[in-house]
Design a protein around this motif. Structure first.
Motif, PDB file in Angstrom:
ATOM      1  N   ASP A 100       0.712  -1.218  -0.075  1.00 42.66           N
ATOM      2  CA  ASP A 100       0.017  -0.095   0.035  1.00 42.66           C
ATOM      3  C   ASP A 100       0.804   1.171  -0.026  1.00 42.66           C
ATOM      4  OD1 ASP A 100      -2.451  -1.320   0.107  1.00 42.66           O
ATOM      5  OD2 ASP A 100      -2.400  -1.672   2.192  1.00 42.66           O
ATOM      6  N   VAL A 101       2.244   1.098  -0.114  1.00 43.22           N
ATOM      7  CA  VAL A 101       3.007   2.154   0.142  1.00 43.22           C
ATOM      8  C   VAL A 101       3.457   2.665  -1.497  1.00 43.22           C
ATOM      9  CG1 VAL A 101       5.165   3.192   1.061  1.00 43.22           C
ATOM     10  CG2 VAL A 101       3.802   1.601   2.087  1.00 43.22           C
ATOM     11  N   GLU A 102       3.431   3.749  -1.906  1.00 44.32           N
ATOM     12  CA  GLU A 102       3.781   4.327  -3.019  1.00 44.32           C
ATOM     13  C   GLU A 102       4.479   5.763  -2.920  1.00 44.32           C
ATOM     14  OE1 GLU A 102       1.795   6.082  -7.282  1.00 44.32           O
ATOM     15  OE2 GLU A 102       0.912   4.374  -6.434  1.00 44.32           O
ATOM     16  N   PHE A 103       5.623   5.870  -3.716  1.00 45.13           N
ATOM     17  CA  PHE A 103       6.726   6.994  -3.581  1.00 45.13           C
ATOM     18  C   PHE A 103       7.384   6.906  -4.710  1.00 45.13           C
ATOM     19  CE2 PHE A 103       8.348   2.770  -1.936  1.00 45.13           C
ATOM     20  CZ  PHE A 103       9.573   2.793  -2.495  1.00 45.13           C
ATOM     21  N   ARG A 104       8.191   8.079  -4.861  1.00 44.69           N
ATOM     22  CA  ARG A 104       9.014   8.179  -6.213  1.00 44.69           C
ATOM     23  C   ARG A 104      10.359   7.708  -5.779  1.00 44.69           C
ATOM     24  NH1 ARG A 104       7.835  11.070 -10.300  1.00 44.69           N
ATOM     25  NH2 ARG A 104       9.752  11.938 -10.934  1.00 44.69           N
ATOM     26  N   ALA A 105      10.734   6.903  -6.609  1.00 49.80           N
ATOM     27  CA  ALA A 105      11.964   5.927  -6.567  1.00 49.80           C
ATOM     28  C   ALA A 105      12.995   6.264  -7.721  1.00 49.80           C
ATOM     29  CB  ALA A 105      11.868   4.647  -6.367  1.00 49.80           C
ATOM     30  N   GLU A 106      14.289   6.349  -7.320  1.00 50.53           N
ATOM     31  CA  GLU A 106      15.287   6.419  -8.439  1.00 50.53           C
ATOM     32  C   GLU A 106      15.661   5.167  -8.764  1.00 50.53           C
ATOM     33  OE1 GLU A 106      18.637   8.688  -7.114  1.00 50.53           O
ATOM     34  OE2 GLU A 106      17.703  10.655  -7.607  1.00 50.53           O
ATOM     35  N   ILE A 107      15.711   4.760  -9.981  1.00 51.89           N
ATOM     36  CA  ILE A 107      15.910   3.234 -10.397  1.00 51.89           C
ATOM     37  C   ILE A 107      17.070   3.410 -11.614  1.00 51.89           C
ATOM     38  CG2 ILE A 107      14.754   1.396 -11.575  1.00 51.89           C
ATOM     39  CD1 ILE A 107      12.138   2.430 -10.493  1.00 51.89           C
ATOM     40  N   SER A 108      17.936   2.535 -11.560  1.00 56.62           N
ATOM     41  CA  SER A 108      19.038   2.591 -12.554  1.00 56.62           C
ATOM     42  C   SER A 108      18.425   1.471 -13.766  1.00 56.62           C
ATOM     43  CB  SER A 108      20.201   1.992 -12.169  1.00 56.62           C
ATOM     44  OG  SER A 108      20.407   0.645 -11.505  1.00 56.62           O
ATOM     45  N   LEU A 109      18.627   1.815 -14.943  1.00 52.36           N
ATOM     46  CA  LEU A 109      18.036   0.726 -16.077  1.00 52.36           C
ATOM     47  C   LEU A 109      19.336   0.140 -16.214  1.00 52.36           C
ATOM     48  CD1 LEU A 109      16.294   3.268 -18.399  1.00 52.36           C
ATOM     49  CD2 LEU A 109      15.402   1.780 -16.424  1.00 52.36           C
ATOM     50  N   ALA A 110      19.296  -1.243 -16.425  1.00 50.07           N
ATOM     51  CA  ALA A 110      20.429  -2.083 -16.521  1.00 50.07           C
ATOM     52  C   ALA A 110      20.014  -3.524 -17.252  1.00 50.07           C
ATOM     53  CB  ALA A 110      20.925  -2.440 -15.115  1.00 50.07           C
ATOM     54  N   ASN A 111      21.046  -4.194 -17.554  1.00 50.33           N
ATOM     55  CA  ASN A 111      20.763  -5.565 -18.369  1.00 50.33           C
ATOM     56  C   ASN A 111      20.934  -6.308 -17.263  1.00 50.33           C
ATOM     57  OD1 ASN A 111      20.622  -7.771 -19.598  1.00 50.33           O
ATOM     58  ND2 ASN A 111      22.382  -7.516 -21.069  1.00 50.33           N
ATOM     59  N   ARG A 112      19.724  -7.032 -16.904  1.00 44.57           N
ATOM     60  CA  ARG A 112      19.509  -8.072 -15.720  1.00 44.57           C
ATOM     61  C   ARG A 112      19.035  -9.345 -16.276  1.00 44.57           C
ATOM     62  NH1 ARG A 112      19.625  -6.760 -10.660  1.00 44.57           N
ATOM     63  NH2 ARG A 112      18.116  -8.261 -10.073  1.00 44.57           N
ATOM     64  N   ALA A 113      19.292  -9.623 -17.652  1.00 41.23           N
ATOM     65  CA  ALA A 113      18.903 -10.719 -18.229  1.00 41.23           C
ATOM     66  C   ALA A 113      19.370 -12.112 -17.556  1.00 41.23           C
ATOM     67  CB  ALA A 113      19.384 -10.784 -19.928  1.00 41.23           C
ATOM     68  N   ASP A 114      20.616 -11.882 -17.064  1.00 43.55           N
ATOM     69  CA  ASP A 114      21.066 -13.083 -16.447  1.00 43.55           C
ATOM     70  C   ASP A 114      20.719 -13.232 -15.067  1.00 43.55           C
ATOM     71  OD1 ASP A 114      22.643 -13.439 -18.573  1.00 43.55           O
ATOM     72  OD2 ASP A 114      24.364 -12.649 -17.940  1.00 43.55           O
ATOM     73  N   MET A 115      19.830 -12.282 -14.300  1.00 43.29           N
ATOM     74  CA  MET A 115      19.143 -12.254 -13.064  1.00 43.29           C
ATOM     75  C   MET A 115      17.875 -13.010 -12.849  1.00 43.29           C
ATOM     76  SD  MET A 115      21.730 -10.877 -11.343  1.00 43.29           S
ATOM     77  CE  MET A 115      23.118  -9.919 -11.718  1.00 43.29           C
ATOM     78  N   ARG A 116      17.666 -13.391 -11.862  1.00 39.89           N
ATOM     79  CA  ARG A 116      16.311 -14.341 -11.641  1.00 39.89           C
ATOM     80  C   ARG A 116      15.257 -13.485 -11.564  1.00 39.89           C
ATOM     81  NH1 ARG A 116      15.253 -17.750  -6.723  1.00 39.89           N
ATOM     82  NH2 ARG A 116      12.981 -18.299  -7.145  1.00 39.89           N
ATOM     83  N   PHE A 117      15.470 -12.255 -10.980  1.00 44.02           N
ATOM     84  CA  PHE A 117      14.356 -11.154 -11.000  1.00 44.02           C
ATOM     85  C   PHE A 117      14.736 -10.078 -12.010  1.00 44.02           C
ATOM     86  CE2 PHE A 117      14.301 -13.393  -7.305  1.00 44.02           C
ATOM     87  CZ  PHE A 117      13.140 -13.717  -6.550  1.00 44.02           C
ATOM     88  N   PRO A 118      13.628  -9.507 -12.674  1.00 40.82           N
ATOM     89  CA  PRO A 118      13.647  -8.368 -13.410  1.00 40.82           C
ATOM     90  C   PRO A 118      13.947  -6.970 -12.743  1.00 40.82           C
ATOM     91  CG  PRO A 118      11.574  -8.942 -13.446  1.00 40.82           C
ATOM     92  CD  PRO A 118      11.999  -9.926 -12.856  1.00 40.82           C
ATOM     93  N   MET A 119      13.509  -6.971 -11.368  1.00 41.28           N
ATOM     94  CA  MET A 119      13.772  -5.836 -10.573  1.00 41.28           C
ATOM     95  C   MET A 119      14.455  -5.965  -9.442  1.00 41.28           C
ATOM     96  SD  MET A 119      11.423  -2.595 -10.113  1.00 41.28           S
ATOM     97  CE  MET A 119      12.029  -1.031  -9.411  1.00 41.28           C
ATOM     98  N   LEU A 120      15.210  -4.968  -8.768  1.00 37.35           N
ATOM     99  CA  LEU A 120      16.011  -5.419  -7.575  1.00 37.35           C
ATOM    100  C   LEU A 120      15.502  -3.949  -6.976  1.00 37.35           C
ATOM    101  CD1 LEU A 120      19.618  -6.333  -6.809  1.00 37.35           C
ATOM    102  CD2 LEU A 120      18.953  -4.257  -6.157  1.00 37.35           C
TER     103      LEU A 120
END
Length: 152
Positions: A100-120
């Motif tokens: 239920d918590v929404e806020f503005r976040a800084e997010i880096s765009l990266a190649n996470r193709a080898d990672m299990r999760f598309p977002m960290l």
């Protein structure tokens, strides 16, 4: 002065980036990372009304879906990954919702193709908003029963 209890997140949650049209995105909660990161393929950079924008694609190979997103490109930053190498990455700022918590976040765009999760989700997004229980999953994911333990 007593502080209100913060909501608890598990080591993985489904999160939402509503302005990007991304919902129920599997994310790993990582207090060892400072900045949150999203798997994206950059398609284009452009200027509109004096602001720099970036157009990028988020792929969901299992569903054969590609979501094209646009966001204000706020910065370039050197991000050190878990393997110790520093990469220069684009940083966007956009609303992020966990539970239920929404806020503005800084997010880096990266190649996470080898990672299990598309977002960290890094600690800057968690700070003063959540407490992390690394022994559970899906604590802030409606419709998912919280799971105890780590099952890779």
């Amino acid at each position: 002065m007593a502080r209100a209890a913060l909501p608890v997140v598990g080591w993985r949650e489904l999160v939402h980036l509503p302005d990007l049209g991304l919902h129920n995105l599997p994310a790993k909660i990582d207090t060892g990372a400072r900045t949150s990161s999203l798997h994206a393929t950059v398609l284009d950079e452009y200027e509109r009304d004096g602001e720099q924008f970036v157009r990028f694609a988020v792929d969901f190979p299992q569903q054969h879906v590609r979501q094209v997103c646009e966001a204000v490109h706020v910065d370039w930053r050197g991000i050190t990954s878990s393997n110790g190498k520093t990469q220069r990455r684009r940083i966007i700022k956009t609303p992020l919702r966990i539970g239920d918590v929404e806020f503005r976040a800084e997010i880096s765009l990266a190649n996470r193709a080898d990672m299990r999760f598309p977002m960290l989700i890094g600690r800057s997004s968690l700070r003063r908003r959540f407490v992390v229980d690394s022994g559970h999953s899906w604590m802030q994911t409606p419709g998912r029963k919280p799971v105890e333990g780590h099952k890779p």
